[in-house]
Design a protein around this motif. Structure first.
Motif, PDB file in Angstrom:
ATOM      1  N   MET A   1       9.149   8.037   3.558  1.00  0.00           N
ATOM      2  CA  MET A   1       8.787   8.676   2.286  1.00  0.00           C
ATOM      3  C   MET A   1       7.300   9.011   2.227  1.00  0.00           C
ATOM      4  SD  MET A   1      10.792   6.289  -0.455  1.00  0.00           S
ATOM      5  CE  MET A   1      12.584   6.395  -0.683  1.00  0.00           C
ATOM      6  N   VAL A   2       6.501   8.010   2.558  1.00  0.00           N
ATOM      7  CA  VAL A   2       5.052   8.193   2.441  1.00  0.00           C
ATOM      8  C   VAL A   2       4.572   9.259   3.423  1.00  0.00           C
ATOM      9  CG1 VAL A   2       2.860   7.011   2.825  1.00  0.00           C
ATOM     10  CG2 VAL A   2       4.665   5.896   1.514  1.00  0.00           C
TER      11      VAL A   2
ATOM     12  N   ALA B   1       0.838  -1.205   0.000  1.00  0.00           N
ATOM     13  CA  ALA B   1       0.000   0.000   0.000  1.00  0.00           C
ATOM     14  C   ALA B   1       0.869   1.249   0.000  1.00  0.00           C
ATOM     15  CB  ALA B   1      -0.918   0.000   1.228  1.00  0.00           C
ATOM     16  N   MET B   2       1.997   1.184   0.697  1.00  0.00           N
ATOM     17  CA  MET B   2       2.894   2.344   0.689  1.00  0.00           C
ATOM     18  C   MET B   2       3.487   2.532  -0.706  1.00  0.00           C
ATOM     19  SD  MET B   2       4.695   2.473   4.454  1.00  0.00           S
ATOM     20  CE  MET B   2       5.418   0.836   4.509  1.00  0.00           C
ATOM     21  N   LEU B   3       3.872   1.434  -1.338  1.00  0.00           N
ATOM     22  CA  LEU B   3       4.397   1.546  -2.703  1.00  0.00           C
ATOM     23  C   LEU B   3       3.320   2.100  -3.644  1.00  0.00           C
ATOM     24  CD1 LEU B   3       6.575  -1.679  -2.900  1.00  0.00           C
ATOM     25  CD2 LEU B   3       7.371   0.670  -3.228  1.00  0.00           C
TER      26      LEU B   3
ATOM     27  N   GLY C   1      12.121  15.255  -4.535  1.00  0.00           N
ATOM     28  CA  GLY C   1      13.081  15.348  -3.437  1.00  0.00           C
ATOM     29  C   GLY C   1      12.713  14.402  -2.309  1.00  0.00           C
ATOM     30  N   ILE C   2      11.418  14.341  -1.984  1.00  0.00           N
ATOM     31  CA  ILE C   2      10.978  13.452  -0.902  1.00  0.00           C
ATOM     32  C   ILE C   2      11.264  11.999  -1.256  1.00  0.00           C
ATOM     33  CG2 ILE C   2       8.896  12.538   0.195  1.00  0.00           C
ATOM     34  CD1 ILE C   2       7.825  15.464   0.172  1.00  0.00           C
ATOM     35  N   LEU C   3      10.973  11.625  -2.491  1.00  0.00           N
ATOM     36  CA  LEU C   3      11.106  10.210  -2.867  1.00  0.00           C
ATOM     37  C   LEU C   3      12.561   9.802  -3.113  1.00  0.00           C
ATOM     38  CD1 LEU C   3       7.967   9.777  -5.150  1.00  0.00           C
ATOM     39  CD2 LEU C   3       8.275   9.126  -2.748  1.00  0.00           C
ATOM     40  N   LEU C   4      13.427  10.771  -3.371  1.00  0.00           N
ATOM     41  CA  LEU C   4      14.802  10.416  -3.731  1.00  0.00           C
ATOM     42  C   LEU C   4      15.854  10.824  -2.701  1.00  0.00           C
ATOM     43  CD1 LEU C   4      14.678  11.330  -7.538  1.00  0.00           C
ATOM     44  CD2 LEU C   4      14.433   9.065  -6.488  1.00  0.00           C
TER      45      LEU C   4
ATOM     46  N   HIS D   1      12.410   5.253  12.423  1.00  0.00           N
ATOM     47  CA  HIS D   1      12.063   4.314  11.347  1.00  0.00           C
ATOM     48  C   HIS D   1      13.195   3.305  11.155  1.00  0.00           C
ATOM     49  CE1 HIS D   1       9.847   8.081  10.213  1.00  0.00           C
ATOM     50  NE2 HIS D   1       8.858   7.225  10.114  1.00  0.00           N
ATOM     51  N   ALA D   2      13.692   2.761  12.272  1.00  0.00           N
ATOM     52  CA  ALA D   2      14.909   1.959  12.234  1.00  0.00           C
ATOM     53  C   ALA D   2      14.599   0.473  12.060  1.00  0.00           C
ATOM     54  CB  ALA D   2      15.709   2.213  13.508  1.00  0.00           C
ATOM     55  N   TYR D   3      13.840   0.115  11.015  1.00  0.00           N
ATOM     56  CA  TYR D   3      13.476  -1.282  10.765  1.00  0.00           C
ATOM     57  C   TYR D   3      13.114  -1.399   9.283  1.00  0.00           C
ATOM     58  CZ  TYR D   3       9.342   1.428  11.867  1.00  0.00           C
ATOM     59  OH  TYR D   3       8.422   2.436  11.912  1.00  0.00           O
ATOM     60  N   PRO D   4      13.153  -2.603   8.738  1.00  0.00           N
ATOM     61  CA  PRO D   4      12.800  -2.770   7.326  1.00  0.00           C
ATOM     62  C   PRO D   4      11.413  -2.199   7.043  1.00  0.00           C
ATOM     63  CG  PRO D   4      13.829  -4.757   8.143  1.00  0.00           C
ATOM     64  CD  PRO D   4      13.622  -3.860   9.331  1.00  0.00           C
ATOM     65  N   GLY D   5      11.313  -1.471   5.959  1.00  0.00           N
ATOM     66  CA  GLY D   5      10.063  -0.789   5.647  1.00  0.00           C
ATOM     67  C   GLY D   5      10.020   0.618   6.200  1.00  0.00           C
ATOM     68  N   GLY D   6      10.934   0.907   7.111  1.00  0.00           N
ATOM     69  CA  GLY D   6      10.941   2.241   7.728  1.00  0.00           C
ATOM     70  C   GLY D   6      11.215   3.339   6.712  1.00  0.00           C
TER      71      GLY D   6
END
Lengths: 328, 328, 328, 328, 328, 328
Positions: D168-169, D113-115, D193-196, D158-163
């Protein structure tokens, strides 16, 4: 003899008096076809003001040196809210025409009385080596002569001949209650630290005519190390001066600025060194604030001009005015 | 004589050898009913390792002083990934039993060859007063003796007897191309600055047994001012030493740390002082990084331990390992 | 009643006395199969020491709260160069068994005499509104009661009940020569600033049992703003308190830490505020150095332990010992 | 399959479950004659706890690697106010025995959903080159796979996978009102800028077993320059990507930490770069405070533990407790 | 051809020569009724001086662009202690009338000889990938052309075309004794770091006419990251360039400013990176001090003007003069 | 009524309109024999420009006060690349001649609509005490009147009447997605913090004529503590306002600048305080960058003027120009 003083002049006044030359430079007229005029800052013991020599400027410029004394005839004008002196005639003064004391700001206190107070403090020092060391300095007429002329700093506080003596005597007074409150504090050591921490100042500055300017030594070595060396050399003349006592005293001199970024060679690592540093701050900073507030005192002003070193204006307490300082 | 060295010991080895005591303290057993054991750090010229004297600890503790030498029988064990020596017998060593050179890390370079290199550099100094001043120091056997024992710093770089000599000789070598590239730079002054900027180090540290520790003077005055004074006193013995030259040289010593917050009494205000500061940084820091990287070199390690003074780990370049340093 | 005090205990002493619990936690034996013991720090007005309750630890832990008072039977042992109390029996004390004054360090000075000195200083205030304001605080028994219990700081200086009173009274004494030397300085305003700048301290800390701990308000608002508000609220009760006078006084409170990074809400912008700040520094820092030097005084020690807040050891002046501080 | 989770364990619980090895080391028993035990930190997606393997420790240590998964039988005990697991049996787990998702903390949000939300944001980008560039990244399955595993930081937020995806979202959501309020702000550029800005994070960290650790590249180059290069390389594949647009975008990446001392290569010099920096701060810092406050939440606690990175405790708001933080 | 140079002009000289326009602006006469004149700064390879076009100013202003070359007839006058050129006639020069080499300060050293020295250093690189990478840069005529024109910095040191080459060649020379002294230091890597650390400078600046100005890329990305990317792109063209070697080299470029606040993307974390940083400092700072001291050298001056970037005056060593610097 | 506005004037325009006097001072003609002229800065809601009253200057100076409104006839001229107004006639305007709204820059947004938005946000606050407190402020017509006139800062952002309202309303909008993303964040507290954190601004500034200037209170106390006190006093009027809630709210106000060196009395120690600080930064800084970029926007400019507070130029994105900023 000098009868008119800067502090008393007002726009419209006719002037005929002696002044010290703080600054001089030829500058072109704005209409460049008219050539150059002479821009001066003239001073006496009460203050300083800008002056202009119009057409004759280039002719007289060669005769007038920074730090020398001149006789001036002219008229005071208002300019950008400040006064300036428009000079009709100007010439170098002869030494017998004026009293240097009229031309240089000096301590308003009795220099000999201050030396007496120091002598008394030395007498009260019980530790014999420290007492002898202090006598060696303050009983030396050459040193006393230098001391009478020395400012405590170039611009921050006590910035006039005799200022260093004031700083010493005031710190002695401030130390009294501190010693009563702090039995662990060694009174003899503190007295010695107060009287010796700034002795390097006498080598840091010199007279250029009647002006005080820094020496090369002052800028390449600094008064802290200059003072440490003066003290070390005198100590070396005493065969039996205890090494630990010398070390404690030298540490006080080397650390009296408190922090490396404020000019301390070491941070204070003894109680006496910490006490010396904070007494020095108390006397120096309160003097500085008092001087700034005093200079800024004009009718209707609530705030002094912005002081770039202190990075603030001071509140004087009457009607508000804007200052340039940022309040965002 | 000593036949086993720390650097060669492995778990399981039986040990019978002499060591220097770097540290000693009685500590209780974890089961407090068992009393105390003696915790030691034993050292020789190749390194140091922890040691334990179990039951006999309290009995022998009183005979063993920090900085002294002991004869030890025991066995090496692995503990938390490091080795420790479990001591079966321990006693103070007699002076004739060991060679101090086996027990203290010293420069691996030939001390006399370094002194020769300095002598040669002094001979090349053309300015006669500087040359005489340098001779006065380096021709003085007492000073040379102190120099042979002196480290350049307590822990950061060249931190062993002879290290100060290495630092001087290396800076002379580094100065060669700089002088070729910078014709404005005064070679004699730079040589003098290199050879004298750290002379205060010989008074900053002292031996406690075979250990190097800071002196009171080192901590209350510091090597910068100690060195300035040593140089000033020697200069004072020359009647005709030019004052401006003395000033330039002293300024180099006082400013060689570059910034107030790094320990400089003044920032460098001459070309020669700036050159001295950056040569000192180059030699000191590269030595420090080389030492850290050398200590951290173990099979399979890509990064050294985190160094709290430098606030980083160093990359050694093999397989990656995590370090404790933050990368957020 | 309490007959044995921490400061008088020596290894080997049998103990039967009352102590305050500064800290308590169950910890496992090193041999984990043996379970847990109780680790304590016990205190009285003369100092504090660690204590251990071995086997009975878990059983008694629930009855003993931080800040409470206990009766203890046990024996003093040496451990890592310090003493610890091995507890044989321990139980909560009844309130009537002990005198709280034996268990908490308080000012050694006469609290009522200090309050008298303050009253006298208030009487000397000529400006009527300031005098009334000061009476409103110091004539209020609730405030006086809080004041008698208040420390000046949690750990830095005057860190015990009555310490705040000492700090006020000492600053009054230190201000005397400063006022003589500085005619521009308003004595009434300075007295008021000295007596009111730290009133927020009474709300910054609270008692937890017999312990002093920070309040939530102390940590979320801070004593500077707490004090400013206490003063503002009292001023608001005077219909005719001059606004400019209130402003000057509040500014002194808000700026008495001198710099933003030291906790000042504004930098001092008046002479009186600058004077207050430097008097506060002088008294606070000299007290802090005196206390550190006092605690570090043991036979044969030349240097105190490294103080992590001050980032240095202090020199006490006998035989040198190494300190952990870096001298590179 | 895993049925017991760290977050649900209590003292006294019997445990039989799978855990990830966060840390392992052999340590000696306090009674050194008993040899060594194995100290572990075991983790799953709900948290982590210390564990001990007593006598069998040395025997099993070789089979257990950091980042690997083990099956453990044992019992939970209380120790110093925290829990630890006393292990009776332990062995490496087979891959088919457990679900990695049970063993690693990951985002609690739906990754796909985030993607999708990102894809939608890309569709809304009107500037065609930016849109193509974003498609090039987020349409690349290899990049998407790395992104699903990537944390935003190692420890701060956000120190975990998916963080990283969450970061970004969330920033896209936070940007919405900012864009409405700031017409001068280029929405396409801000989205890009946010996404990259943090794409370099996927190369800054790697998996070591199931653990996230920094890469050598992450420590020697850093995610800012790694990200700049990833973006530059993709841009270079577009023949017609406008140079000024590339420059603006790269500047945003290089300046998103805001200040040199916080890791910015340049300070923000465009409106979009300033907006990106402050959105990043807002999201990162609020997440960090929320996580710290969440971890600290226990019955009866008003303050979290002292956080050494933030240099403070956080107020949770119930009954006060002392914290270790200084309030002097 | 140009026959008169700025460095040779004296008050009263009649001038007829070519100059480069460093700056131009119309300014009003002080008597505003007279309209505007043209204020210029004219330069050639020996220096620069202010110039004025009185009545004709507005008429000629449109024909004269910053960075272009003009032919001027006029006369030198003294003004405020400096010289200025009063222009009687001025017109744009044709390209064939002058030699650009007369109009721009460039390295005084033989550019081709410096390129030869670099080629030689590359030949000495034993590691084949590094050698190939260096050939790829220095064998590329386009890069060599850019290099011949490039300054090392805009104003601090080597601030003229060819200056970057000087900086590289000088660092190679300074590295020689360092490599002899430090066997752990990788010579090939250090050579590569010296030759590549500042390659980004060629993209950081551009010519505006004959003037050097920063590019947008230079200000938004900076030479550190520009250089890293240039190196990364060349490395990417070698299929087999070892990744760890690339990483070490890139780290040297990214860390060569030493500290984040001085512009380093990472602090040096390898021995070679530390060596590169300190060689760069040594060469850059000594050049800067030498240039400042050289510019300040006038008869009778002991101190240079106050340098606001360095925040000090430099001591030149003759008679003392006051400087504006504070010595309080 | 006013028909010509500063933003629309061009060189050569004849002017007859009303302006506000931002600044006035008599200055001498460059030919000092001609006496003085009057230098003015005239402003209206669209901008400001310098003006000169030549011969009549001294005669009219007395009638014209800073902050007052004047009617001016004159002509626009170009001067140093900027415009100035040469005044032929000038006189004080009568209040009925002009609309103050034409003469002062104010928010371009509908003030009442902003107040409505705030009212709506207050209605959404569920916590009754916070809602009542907010009503107490925003339902108070005197406070609303002050708010309509208040800028958010003197110069940094939203620096015009109504700017404070914009800042509040914008932060409410920015908070919406943050609250959705952060369930732990207390929406009522955040709303209250947004609406109350800057209420002290209404006492920090005052009108001097039509100009906004800081008050004495603003400079001696500061808006942070002024706001804390305004909120505390209103809270005190509610008998049952929960103390912990008051504490949390006050902490938000006192910490909203985030760091001591940025003006925070405490660092944020709650989640809500951290959120408030970063929302404040986001809105304030983005507004500041947008305003700077907007002011710098002129045809052909790629970079704004150097901004001394921000210590940089901003990139606008067209053709490059040099800026004064250092890129070395």
């Amino acid at each position: 003899m000098k009868s008119q003083f800067v502090a008393d002049l007002n726009p419209g006044d006719a002037v005929l008096s002696f002044f010290r030359v703080r600054f001089q430079r030829l500058e072109p007229f704005r209409d460049p076809s008219k050539g150059q005029y002479l821009s001066l800052i003239l001073a006496d013991r009460t203050g300083e003001m800008p002056a202009r020599v119009w057409e004759q400027g280039p002719a007289v410029a060669g005769q007038i040196a920074r730090g020398s004394v001149v006789k001036v005839r002219g008229k005071v004008e208002a300019y950008r809210g400040r006064q300036q002196l428009i000079v009709a005639r100007i010439r170098p003064a002869e030494e017998e025409e004026y009293d240097p004391a009229d031309l240089v700001r000096t301590s308003e206190r009795d220099v000999e009385a201050m030396l007496d107070a120091i002598r008394e403090a030395i007498t009260a020092v019980a530790e014999p080596h420290l007492q002898s060391l202090l006598h060696s300095f303050f009983g030396d007429e050459e040193f006393r002569a230098a001391l009478r002329q020395a400012p405590a700093t170039l611009r921050l506080h006590h910035a006039y001949p005799g200022g260093l003596l004031e700083h010493m005597v005031d710190m002695l007074a401030l130390a009294c209650p501190l010693l009563s409150l702090t039995p662990e504090l060694d009174a003899d050591l503190l007295t010695a630290g107060i009287l010796l921490h700034d002795v390097g100042r006498v080598a840091e500055f010199r007279l250029s005519g009647l002006d005080i300017v820094p020496t090369d030594e002052g800028r390449l070595v600094g008064h802290v190390v200059l003072g440490d060396r003066m003290v070390s050399e005198r100590i070396a003349q005493f065969a039996d001066f205890p090494e630990p006592l010398a070390l404690r005293l030298r540490h006080m001199i080397l650390s009296h600025h408190g922090r490396a970024e404020w000019g301390a060679v070491q941070p204070p690592r003894t109680l006496a060194a910490a006490a010396l540093h904070h007494l020095n701050e108390l006397n120096g900073q309160v003097s500085r604030f008092a001087a700034l507030a005093g200079e800024g005192r004009e009718p209707g002003r609530a705030w002094t001009d912005y002081d770039p070193r202190l990075r603030r204006s001071l509140y004087l307490g009457r009607e508000p005015l804007d200052a340039e300082e940022d309040t965002d």
